[in-house]
Design a protein around this motif. Structure first.
Motif, PDB file in Angstrom:
ATOM      1  N   ASN A  32       0.809  -1.232   0.000  1.00  0.00           N
ATOM      2  CA  ASN A  32       0.000   0.000   0.000  1.00  0.00           C
ATOM      3  C   ASN A  32       0.845   1.287   0.000  1.00  0.00           C
ATOM      4  OD1 ASN A  32      -2.786   0.628  -0.211  1.00  0.00           O
ATOM      5  ND2 ASN A  32      -2.742   1.563   1.822  1.00  0.00           N
ATOM      6  N   VAL A  47      -4.000   6.652   6.155  1.00  0.00           N
ATOM      7  CA  VAL A  47      -3.533   5.635   5.204  1.00  0.00           C
ATOM      8  C   VAL A  47      -2.296   4.920   5.768  1.00  0.00           C
ATOM      9  CG1 VAL A  47      -2.688   5.169   2.872  1.00  0.00           C
ATOM     10  CG2 VAL A  47      -4.454   6.903   3.240  1.00  0.00           C
ATOM     11  N   GLU A  77       0.537   8.798  -2.163  1.00  0.00           N
ATOM     12  CA  GLU A  77      -0.491   9.652  -2.748  1.00  0.00           C
ATOM     13  C   GLU A  77      -1.115  10.543  -1.662  1.00  0.00           C
ATOM     14  OE1 GLU A  77      -3.679   7.518  -4.648  1.00  0.00           O
ATOM     15  OE2 GLU A  77      -4.308   9.288  -5.775  1.00  0.00           O
ATOM     16  N   LYS A 114      -0.459   4.209  -2.285  1.00  0.00           N
ATOM     17  CA  LYS A 114      -1.591   4.957  -1.692  1.00  0.00           C
ATOM     18  C   LYS A 114      -1.102   5.905  -0.587  1.00  0.00           C
ATOM     19  CE  LYS A 114      -5.676   3.570  -3.437  1.00  0.00           C
ATOM     20  NZ  LYS A 114      -5.095   3.303  -4.759  1.00  0.00           N
TER      21      LYS A 114
END
Ligand code: MYR
Length: 131
Positions: free
Chosen positions: A13, A122, A19, A16
């Motif tokens: 991940n 996240v 991001e 992500k």
């Protein structure tokens, strides 16, 4: 012990997470394959870390519980500290540009070094193998 040279083997991940950090797609693609290698030398509560990747090489010195400044590979500046909780290294760093907090941990799991990251909800992980 965290001592040794650790080479990134896989990510979970991480795209992500980057991001969420506001990193653009081109930089994320490069960062996903940055061949990150960290050499950790711990003595007592003092750490010396040599970081090397396709982006840069960097030497970092810190003491557990003592705040220090660090720039991420994309130039984002943070300030924070690492603390040891049992066998788990816990880091809490604040971005200088927006005051938001990035937390990270380092743990040894089955002979691998697992670094977790969290930013604004996240989570990501990078898993390193000993060289
Ligand atoms: C170290 O112990 O290696 C130095 C201090 C690390 C500070 C926080 C590391 C977070 C790195 C996140 C990379 C994110 C790319 C967007």
């Amino acid at each position: 012990t965290f001592n040794g040279t650790w080479k990134v083997d896989r990510n979970d991940n991480y795209d992500k997470f980057m991001e969420q950090m506001g990193i653009n797609i081109m930089k994320r693609k490069l960062a996903e394959h940055d061949n990150l290698k960290v050499t950790i030398e711990q003595s007592g509560d003092k750490f010396h870390i040599k970081e090397s990747s396709t982006f840069r090489t960097k030497d970092i010195d810190f003491t557990l519980g003592v705040q220090f400044d660090y720039s991420l590979a994309d130039g984002t500046e943070v300030s924070g500290m690492w603390e040891l909780e049992g066998d788990l290294l816990k880091g809490k760093f604040t971005r200088k540009d927006n005051s938001k907090v990035l937390t990270t941990t380092r743990a040894l799991v089955g002979g691998e070094l697992v670094q977790s990251y969290n930013y604004e909800g996240v989570d990501a992980k990078r898993v390193f193998k000993k060289q």
